[in-house]
Design an enzyme around this catalytic site. Structure first.
Site, PDB file in Angstrom:
ATOM      1  N   LYS A  46      18.671  60.877  14.214  1.00  0.00           N
ATOM      2  CA  LYS A  46      18.383  59.460  14.465  1.00  0.00           C
ATOM      3  C   LYS A  46      19.633  58.594  14.594  1.00  0.00           C
ATOM      4  O   LYS A  46      20.577  58.735  13.857  1.00  0.00           O
ATOM      5  CB  LYS A  46      17.490  58.889  13.345  1.00  0.00           C
ATOM      6  CG  LYS A  46      16.064  59.353  13.375  1.00  0.00           C
ATOM      7  CD  LYS A  46      15.336  59.086  14.664  1.00  0.00           C
ATOM      8  CE  LYS A  46      14.881  57.668  14.859  1.00  0.00           C
ATOM      9  NZ  LYS A  46      13.990  57.144  13.874  1.00  0.00           N
ATOM     10  N   ASN A  77      18.442   7.932  -2.812  1.00  0.00           N
ATOM     11  CA  ASN A  77      17.738   8.157  -1.543  1.00  0.00           C
ATOM     12  C   ASN A  77      18.667   8.083  -0.329  1.00  0.00           C
ATOM     13  O   ASN A  77      18.653   8.953   0.535  1.00  0.00           O
ATOM     14  CB  ASN A  77      16.597   7.152  -1.375  1.00  0.00           C
ATOM     15  CG  ASN A  77      15.465   7.405  -2.363  1.00  0.00           C
ATOM     16  OD1 ASN A  77      15.462   8.424  -3.059  1.00  0.00           O
ATOM     17  ND2 ASN A  77      14.513   6.489  -2.430  1.00  0.00           N
ATOM     18  N   LYS A 118      15.646  20.928   2.570  1.00  0.00           N
ATOM     19  CA  LYS A 118      16.947  21.574   2.714  1.00  0.00           C
ATOM     20  C   LYS A 118      16.915  23.084   2.879  1.00  0.00           C
ATOM     21  O   LYS A 118      17.574  23.648   3.753  1.00  0.00           O
ATOM     22  CB  LYS A 118      17.832  21.208   1.513  1.00  0.00           C
ATOM     23  CG  LYS A 118      18.207  19.745   1.503  1.00  0.00           C
ATOM     24  CD  LYS A 118      18.974  19.369   0.268  1.00  0.00           C
ATOM     25  CE  LYS A 118      18.874  17.864   0.076  1.00  0.00           C
ATOM     26  NZ  LYS A 118      17.475  17.394  -0.182  1.00  0.00           N
ATOM     27  N   TYR A 147      10.475   7.029   0.912  1.00  0.00           N
ATOM     28  CA  TYR A 147      10.802   8.353   0.410  1.00  0.00           C
ATOM     29  C   TYR A 147       9.699   8.881  -0.511  1.00  0.00           C
ATOM     30  O   TYR A 147       9.192   8.176  -1.384  1.00  0.00           O
ATOM     31  CB  TYR A 147      12.118   8.300  -0.375  1.00  0.00           C
ATOM     32  CG  TYR A 147      12.500   9.648  -0.931  1.00  0.00           C
ATOM     33  CD1 TYR A 147      13.067  10.620  -0.113  1.00  0.00           C
ATOM     34  CD2 TYR A 147      12.243   9.968  -2.259  1.00  0.00           C
ATOM     35  CE1 TYR A 147      13.399  11.874  -0.617  1.00  0.00           C
ATOM     36  CE2 TYR A 147      12.582  11.227  -2.764  1.00  0.00           C
ATOM     37  CZ  TYR A 147      13.143  12.174  -1.942  1.00  0.00           C
ATOM     38  OH  TYR A 147      13.450  13.410  -2.434  1.00  0.00           O
ATOM     39  N   SER A 177      19.462  58.033   9.735  1.00  0.00           N
ATOM     40  CA  SER A 177      18.334  58.249   8.836  1.00  0.00           C
ATOM     41  C   SER A 177      18.764  59.250   7.790  1.00  0.00           C
ATOM     42  O   SER A 177      19.456  60.225   8.087  1.00  0.00           O
ATOM     43  CB  SER A 177      17.139  58.788   9.616  1.00  0.00           C
ATOM     44  OG  SER A 177      16.262  59.487   8.769  1.00  0.00           O
ATOM     45  N   GLN A 211      12.236  16.567  -0.650  1.00  0.00           N
ATOM     46  CA  GLN A 211      13.286  17.403  -1.246  1.00  0.00           C
ATOM     47  C   GLN A 211      13.174  18.833  -0.721  1.00  0.00           C
ATOM     48  O   GLN A 211      14.148  19.591  -0.746  1.00  0.00           O
ATOM     49  CB  GLN A 211      13.163  17.385  -2.775  1.00  0.00           C
ATOM     50  CG  GLN A 211      14.199  18.263  -3.454  1.00  0.00           C
ATOM     51  CD  GLN A 211      14.143  18.141  -4.980  1.00  0.00           C
ATOM     52  OE1 GLN A 211      14.279  17.051  -5.524  1.00  0.00           O
ATOM     53  NE2 GLN A 211      13.930  19.257  -5.655  1.00  0.00           N
ATOM     54  N   SER A 263      17.144  20.907  -7.739  1.00  0.00           N
ATOM     55  CA  SER A 263      17.460  21.435  -6.416  1.00  0.00           C
ATOM     56  C   SER A 263      18.909  21.879  -6.335  1.00  0.00           C
ATOM     57  O   SER A 263      19.413  22.165  -5.265  1.00  0.00           O
ATOM     58  CB  SER A 263      17.177  20.361  -5.354  1.00  0.00           C
ATOM     59  OG  SER A 263      17.969  19.221  -5.611  1.00  0.00           O
ATOM     60  N   ASN A 287      19.549  54.601  15.092  1.00  0.00           N
ATOM     61  CA  ASN A 287      18.577  53.529  15.245  1.00  0.00           C
ATOM     62  C   ASN A 287      19.219  52.194  15.593  1.00  0.00           C
ATOM     63  O   ASN A 287      20.259  51.852  15.038  1.00  0.00           O
ATOM     64  CB  ASN A 287      17.781  53.362  13.951  1.00  0.00           C
ATOM     65  CG  ASN A 287      16.957  54.582  13.623  1.00  0.00           C
ATOM     66  OD1 ASN A 287      16.418  55.239  14.522  1.00  0.00           O
ATOM     67  ND2 ASN A 287      16.868  54.926  12.349  1.00  0.00           N
ATOM     68  N   HIS A 296       6.264  42.617  34.043  1.00  0.00           N
ATOM     69  CA  HIS A 296       5.208  43.364  33.333  1.00  0.00           C
ATOM     70  C   HIS A 296       5.738  44.704  32.833  1.00  0.00           C
ATOM     71  O   HIS A 296       4.964  45.648  32.677  1.00  0.00           O
ATOM     72  CB  HIS A 296       4.000  43.602  34.236  1.00  0.00           C
ATOM     73  CG  HIS A 296       3.501  42.375  34.929  1.00  0.00           C
ATOM     74  ND1 HIS A 296       2.571  41.529  34.384  1.00  0.00           N
ATOM     75  CD2 HIS A 296       3.828  41.834  36.133  1.00  0.00           C
ATOM     76  CE1 HIS A 296       2.325  40.526  35.229  1.00  0.00           C
ATOM     77  NE2 HIS A 296       3.082  40.688  36.296  1.00  0.00           N
ATOM     78  N   GLU A 340      16.684  45.246  15.872  1.00  0.00           N
ATOM     79  CA  GLU A 340      15.350  45.034  15.297  1.00  0.00           C
ATOM     80  C   GLU A 340      15.380  43.952  14.221  1.00  0.00           C
ATOM     81  O   GLU A 340      14.463  43.136  14.114  1.00  0.00           O
ATOM     82  CB  GLU A 340      14.845  46.331  14.687  1.00  0.00           C
ATOM     83  CG  GLU A 340      14.581  47.428  15.692  1.00  0.00           C
ATOM     84  CD  GLU A 340      14.208  48.727  14.994  1.00  0.00           C
ATOM     85  OE1 GLU A 340      15.128  49.391  14.457  1.00  0.00           O
ATOM     86  OE2 GLU A 340      13.022  49.051  14.951  1.00  0.00           O
TER      87      GLU A 340
END
Lengths: 477, 477, 477, 477
Positions: free
Chosen positions: B291, B118, B333, B325, B285, B330, B31, B293, B164, B298
């Site tokens: 364009k 641990n 994270k 444990y 673009s 593990q 890890s 954008n 709405h 987004e």
């Protein structure tokens, strides 16, 4: 065609509409089946609103009294199961409003002054969310009490402690059970936080922008027991955070329950044999006469799925919704109710399972002898005699391998045999591997030693009292 | 074959092992790439642990000093990017321990006395989680400040309010922006709760059962600034609630950001035209020269997906895990780091977007004239003249239908035209539909009226100060 | 300020932009780190596009040849790890295009004729998705082969079959392992379906509306081995279904792996003791010398979380996005790559674990004697003698209760003892509870009887051949 | 206490039990409310099983005839709503079995020969899943037909095409609608795959290990129309993949619906004004007389949340479950039914909305003039005159900036004005920016050009026929 349309709506929505909804879409849009259960919140909220309207001279005292009396009659009839819902009642709010107007005429319409469906529904849900948070918290208190009780009743029982489901070091069963006590105590706090998130009056926000009527929002908050009023009307009608907090608290509680129930299933197995569930919490098989299944533990574990799903559902609904209210939000209720009901039922069921289970002390103790769990303490013994830890670890590892091949336990090794492996082993070495002594030695705060666990129990009882008092204070009002 | 196995592990795990892990499984189990980032938490924790061990006479002062000096050298070398990781370093903890032992010899091994991987890893993560909660809270404060600033700078700008996505009632832009202020204020509280959940020392729980060494856990908690110690060792090493709380806080913040960014996208469209994003927050673009954008809005909206996914991921990992444990944990994270980094980046990006956007006041005002948003106030006018609300609603609905068919606004109707529809309309009727007046009228607490919003701004500034102070107090330690 | 802006973009997006993105937003918007891995798909796609452009006389043969040669040089340099990315390369497509233009000048720009970033990226991802689907399918074939091999090598080994983790009826270990064979076979089919979903050429859709150039889309599809072309350009650039299908296939495979690994963890426990994992697939503890942990099985089980999270992430991203391409969709890649990599690694790890595990036949057989699993057959015996099933079930249930209280097995009951419980028990009754005989009796299709399992193995081998052939055919092109 | 326990269970589970379940746990464990709806699948399955038992001489012809007649009577009474459920009926299977035994006595018990609840329930769910997959597919066909119809009825209507919700290039409305046609066509295939996954007989697997009775599983499969039998009894009783496939198909369909409904909401806004929803698919406001809300589109969009939640729920349930059947799996049904019902309702509602919506052609065309969507074609014009694309892009970008500042469209520029910007612009330049011409030019396969869309429509109609035929073939049996 006439059968499939609904002229009623034209009346409500006024002159702008020329057509009528079809029966299917009307049913598709209705939420009565789901929101029926907040009828009481709705009526209490309406009564508070009408009290305030009268106090502010927006409606007359007479109208107010007629409204309140009418609402109380409706409450009575719902409570007695006599209330008749109309096919056109889209939701519980419309149902109550319709019934009120039928009863007291035009005055009924005045109840809606200065409020809209948007803030009315939100108010009801805040009111109901507080109640639901308390129910869950109450169920948690009972679960926790049972864990304390069972931990006390079995004080001294030794069992294997596991990591990776491999026997690691012996622990007290009480210690193991109390681990869950603290999980559920954190859950309790989460529900109190969810209560706090809901504890805000949103009435007075109207459709989205506030209202032109001289409302006294604080007076309504006082009557309904809300500790504060919302700051922004656009936010107020489109905020569902307090429901997310509630469902999230349910999700974490479910996760904890799934862990406890996984262990109940394991412990009930023939292989572990640590507990026997009461017959009241087991089921049999119509085919296999020997079966006694921990069905309820499995069911609780499985129900984690629906609660996680409820959380994902509501998060998904709220994603990317522009201000203020959008109809998507009507989808908030069913998942919340489901999560809360599920968690309360699961807590009740698990509480009973734990309270009534038979602890097989002998199997636990026998299990604690196996798996070479004394290895750490044996290595510590060598370290105490001056051997570096890495070397001690190596020596004991070889002893374990030897015992495993010969099918023996560490406890079965004589002082002589130990001495042959390393001269540091003295005549007191066998004492180092005594299971009860190993447990008793771990007395740092939070450890599994008898003394440490006794202190832990005392703190758990104290916390129990504190939390019970907080909850009672809320319930009292 | 020799290339694919690892003899190092045998040394660490001692005599019980006869074979070696393969290279692939070793990498699969490692890890380091992920937990590298908690190196500082690990070193700080180890220093506190060794201080305490010396104070309790578990290790000598000399050993302690050698350990602390060694750890500080390692910290320096990691900070300068000079630390060399070994191919066998499974995780950051092993990497640091290995380097320490290389540097100071046997004394390095004594650092591990009375603790296990641990509780060490759990301590580091608690320490790091507090820091991450504060980062998110700090980013939220900045986002909130910008909302206040932009709300103040544009005070008086009127825009359509929507339900709405249909025009409902005119509101102040400041009111609309402050709605997000309160959302992000609730998020701030959620991160403070997550901080509180993490603010607990778990060191001293050892592998699962506590330890036999006379540790002073409170002393370590004090040195590391933890406000309390964990109550149960089994729970302590297997508790991931505090990480869930953190990821959940990220998920709700992301949801709020997705709503704000949805509106930024809408408002930037040719159809709405309410804002123009700064060129620094837009992209073009390579194909379409016209364009511009709102890519970043987004992207922020889209990143909600990964944060929701991180939450589901961790909930799934924890489901049904028996005590204590298990290696599954593990997997905690990466998702947490991803959620926190994502939310901080998204807040920073959105803060800049909002701070620099150009508000097209004219387009907002023009939009507020359309959509017949004065209808409610026109109906209220009739109610003021004594007409029942339902009837007023009907009359105005018909006016709307008529205007819509003729392509006119309500504001364009003369007093005479109104009078023809209902005799209650007097010469003051046109004044009822003035957009600014409509806004100004909604002055109940939390409403969009100018006066109400001014008060709201004051409360927001006050809350800002309170929250900033709390956070500073934590950072000050 | 100059340090934080990027003048390059102005050049690309042309005259419409007056400002520049800041360094932070540029990095926030970049995807190079993630999409680097589809460089090969990008280059192959560009070569096919340029071939077609030349064939259609949109670009000259010379330009085409320069483009193709340039792309091949770039491919070589990426392959050799020599390619130098620029700080302004937002994504792999821009990096390659920039390098190409640096190499061959203006002709490089002509490669982009008739296509846009939107359909280019989508083409690359379809191409890559096919490859990923095949990788997963190949890993599944290996996992399945190992299950067949281990099932064959251990044919005849009897173990307890469980429902509710309670011993139910004895089964062959081979039967148990083959249950997973069929799960993974269904997963194989899901990946083949995902392959089919990706197997569509979208190039030629341009930004969203198609293009004015006379492209021959079928020719490009043929060169790239796509079996069909997309039908609608708006859909083509905004469709992410094929990636969802791929991640969903990963999610179900992960679920199956989590079930298998749960059993590996259980079986490795001291309590079950059914298998011993090879040292290469176990880890020890730096503290506890006796530990041999099934870490890898737990890790595979835990990784289910991230794959579920990846699925939720992508579903969330796509929710409510209007047509056609929105930047949110850039968030599609990381989750897909993560899900595919995770599943391939988990399959490889689990395959090795199963292939090398030691089966403890004695412990399995001993386990099969316990738990009263012969009860069903004993009841069937009584039914055979004419007793109604309900009564037989009752009689045997009482026998079980008696044995349990006395700590005996059903196999230990003599014919006399049985006869005392019910006169229908004859001298042949003890034979009815023989574990091997019980297994052997269940020979209906799909049952655990030796004969039935032998047939099942044959069908599994057959299916293996069929699936391998299909996959080889795809790989062959 | 007597009120809270249930003696009935003792009878069913036989002599092994001494205690009784409490009323609460019994209700908690019951699934009747949910599984009631598969009564027909259960009865059909039982009839097929009893036919086979008689054919195999396991039960007598008389018993079989009594069973079949009894089951048909029960079916009739359920169909007429006259069936009386007992308080102890845990599930629909027990309810039917109980009623059958009440009617025909001991022979009723023989129906259960050679099967268990585990394979019975699984068989019913496979049977029901096929039916549900067909319902969804049928609803999709209707949705798709309406998209074709509306696309044809509005052929030639031009609207703006968007990327990033910014106007990009003009497209035909028909093209836009057909994009959804192909999405729903992929969904259709997913439901057909889910059908295929369910199309497997699992009966004969008994509790987990197969049975000792000489069952003819193929005969039962034939009678029930299953195309194959399951290969492994352990897998058969614990496989829920076919339900996951069904819910996953629902989730992707919901995602597509959320995209369509997002657009319906946008298009219904005052700002876009592209469509007017029929009054039958709109709702008003009780407060604001002008409101006409696209409630149903929002509701459909919001219901995506519950379907995603259903998928997460089932994936969570199945994670880490050991073989074979575990009670957790009882939680499979509610989510599947909810997902299927939701998707069918949403499709029906959306189909009606689209079928009846009024297209505001003028607003669409006006929208298509704005946003400088001709810019790409103007640049292409310059490229046609020999200017490199990057330069053309730059020139047109500057034109756009100029027009934007002056509030003009590209169409309003005269040939002279264009010529001043770049000498390459000739007198034919204004023709290049004609919106209809721009659309018409994009005629590569899948493009928006009139000719290309006409071909696309033809292919859509063809696919419609193919799919309808496949579905009819399944329904025909």
């Amino acid at each position: 065609m006439a059968d499939n349309t609904n002229q009623e709506h034209k009346a409500l929505w006024g002159g702008r509409f020329e057509g009528h909804p079809e029966r299917f879409t009307q049913e598709f849009g209705a939420s009565l089946d789901v929101d029926k259960r907040i009828w009481e919140d709705d009526i209490v909220g309406s009564i508070a609103h009408s009290h305030m309207l009268a106090k502010q001279h927006v409606i007359s005292e007479e109208d107010m009294e007629a409204i309140v009396a009418g609402l109380k009659r409706i409450a009575g009839s719902i409570e007695r199961g006599e209330f008749v819902y109309d096919v056109d009642d889209e939701d519980i709010h419309m149902a109550i409003e319709r019934a009120l107007t039928e009863q007291i005429g035009e005055a009924g319409g005045r109840l809606h002054t200065g409020r809209s469906r948007n803030d009315q529904v939100a108010t009801d849900m805040h009111h109901c969310a507080r109640r639901m948070a308390c129910s869950c918290a109450r169920s948690l208190l009972e679960m926790r009490q049972t864990l304390i009780d069972v931990a006390e009743a079995n004080f001294g029982v030794v069992m294997p402690g596991y990591t990776h489901l491999q026997k690691a070091q012996p622990v007290l069963l009480s210690h193991h059970l109390l681990a869950y006590y603290w999980m559920f105590s954190r859950d309790f706090k989460r529900f109190m936080d969810a209560y706090d998130a809901a504890d805000e009056l949103v009435l007075g926000s109207a459709a989205l922008a506030g209202t032109t009527y001289p409302l006294d929002r604080t007076a309504v908050a006082d009557e309904l027991g809300f500790s504060r009023i919302s700051e922004n009307s656009l936010d107020a009608v489109s905020n569902r955070d307090y429901l997310l907090d509630l469902v999230y608290a349910c999700a974490v509680t479910s996760m904890h329950l799934s862990r406890l129930c996984e262990e109940i299933v394991l412990w009930s197995s023939d292989e572990f044999g640590f507990i026997r569930l009461d017959d009241a919490y087991s089921t049999g098989s119509s085919i296999m006469p020997q079966k006694k299944n921990p069905d309820f533990a499995e069911l609780v574990r499985g129900k984690t799925g629906r609660v996680y799903g409820d959380l994902v559902g509501l998060l998904t609904v709220m994603k990317s919704l522009p201000l203020a209210y959008d109809k998507d939000m009507q989808e908030d209720k069913e998942g919340v109710f489901d999560a809360v009901d599920t968690v309360c039922d699961c807590l009740r069921c698990t509480e009973g399972m734990v309270r009534t289970m038979h602890v097989c002390e002998d199997r636990m103790r026998a299990g604690a002898q196996g798996g070479f769990m004394a290895a750490t303490d044996l290595a510590d013994y060598l370290v105490g005699k001056g051997m570096p830890f890495r070397q001690a670890h190596e020596v004991v590892g070889e002893l374990v391998l030897k015992c495993e091949k010969e099918g023996r336990t560490l406890q079965s090794l004589s002082a002589e045999e130990l001495g042959r492996q390393a001269p540091e082993f003295g005549s007191d070495a066998p004492a180092a591997v005594d299971i009860d002594a190993i447990v008793a030695r771990r007395n740092t705060a939070g450890g599994t030693g008898h003394e440490a666990v006794r202190k832990q129990l005392a703190r758990a009882r104290e916390r129990q009292e504190d939390d019970r008092r907080s909850l009672d204070a809320i319930d009292a009002g």
